[in-house]
Write an enzyme that holds these catalytic residues in place. Structure first.
Site, PDB file in Angstrom:
ATOM      1  CE  LYS A  92      -4.439  -1.709   1.557  1.00 47.28           C
ATOM      2  NZ  LYS A  92      -5.504  -1.690   2.574  1.00 47.28           N
TER       3      LYS A  92
ATOM      4  NE  ARG B 243      -7.784  -8.546   0.536  1.00 48.02           N
ATOM      5  CZ  ARG B 243      -7.543  -7.714  -0.482  1.00 48.02           C
ATOM      6  NH1 ARG B 243      -6.651  -6.730  -0.346  1.00 48.02           N
ATOM      7  NH2 ARG B 243      -8.206  -7.857  -1.629  1.00 48.02           N
TER       8      ARG B 243
END
Length: 278
Positions: A222, A256
């Protein structure tokens, strides 16, 4: 906390890895790479081979600024892949969607879990679909929607406010008839948060166990990792490894991730260090 999702069991020691499969042309990390159905199915099997404990299949990008796709488009992307993969893998399949119709058809195709970034808020039918199909559900915190979530996000107490939100959504789900042991919470790193918010959440991520539910961390590749390291998105697995190791130390149950094989190694070493005799 011990729990199981289908044949996948979390026993309090070995972290579960949720492998990400984006069947989209525009996801921030691998948009377009697995948009072709054949490539998506092939990559799903590769994620399982690499050690994934759960497969998370999504057909709509939730990157900052993303626009929603039509129901028909999302169904056409996701359901054929779930139908092809779910019966052939020994791990549970999750569908990453905010739409009840997608969740219902994914269940019919073999999915056992819905990963809902809206925490059952965007579709009035979602709670009933989860309840009636006995699905597992990830309830995630997000401020706004993907198209506008990064427009000046502000909190007075980011951890406290997210914890209160997740407690409210767990209570809502239970009131709707969903068993608490089917619920997982996700504080939503990068979904309506600044870098400082994300760091505060991660520093205190163990607090989200106060919901009484397993915790999922979705940080892989991210933007915060890029800001901290200067790395381009395709080079952020080292930064992802650092966050994954930290989350293992805090006993976050599910990570995840994109790079399942590498993160399995990270988890194995971090778990051994965490659990070694003092």
């Amino acid at each position: 906390m011990v729990f199981s999702i289908g044949a996948t069991v979390y026993d309090g020691r070995r972290s579960l890895l949720m492998g990400i499969l984006n069947v989209t042309p525009d996801s921030f990390s691998d948009g377009g790479r697995y948009f072709d159905g054949g490539a998506a199915v092939e990559h799903a099997f590769k994620l399982v081979e690499d050690g994934a404990d759960i497969l998370d299949i999504g057909g709509e990008s939730s990157r900052p600024g993303a626009e929603p796709v039509s129901l028909e488009e999302e169904l056409s992307r996701v359901i054929p892949v779930v139908r092809e993969v779910a019966p052939k893998v020994p791990i549970p399949v999750s569908v990453d969607t905010v739409r009840a119709e997608v969740a219902a058809r994914a269940f019919d195709a073999g999915a056992l879990m819905v990963n809902d970034i809206s925490a059952l808020r965007f579709d009035d039918r979602m709670a009933e679909v989860v309840r009636s199909r006995n699905l597992f559900a990830v309830l995630m915190h997000m401020r706004g929607k993907p198209r506008d979530m990064q427009v000046a996000p502000r909190y007075d107490d980011v951890v406290g406010e997210i914890l209160a939100f997740l407690n409210e959504r767990v209570a809502f789900a239970v009131e709707a008839g969903i068993s608490r042991d089917r619920l997982i919470v996700d504080p939503g790193i990068g979904f309506g948060k600044t870098l400082e918010h994300n760091l505060s959440i991660l520093r205190n991520i163990g607090r989200f166990h106060e919901t009484g539910c397993p915790v999922l961390a979705g940080v892989s590749r991210k933007g915060m990792i890029g800001v901290l390291s200067g790395a381009l998105v395709q080079d952020r697995d080292w930064g992802t490894a650092a966050v994954t190791s930290w989350c293992v130390q805090q006993r976050v149950e599910i990570q995840r991730v994109h790079a399942v094989r590498s993160m399995r190694q990270v988890c194995a070493v971090a778990e051994a260090l965490r659990d070694a005799p003092r």
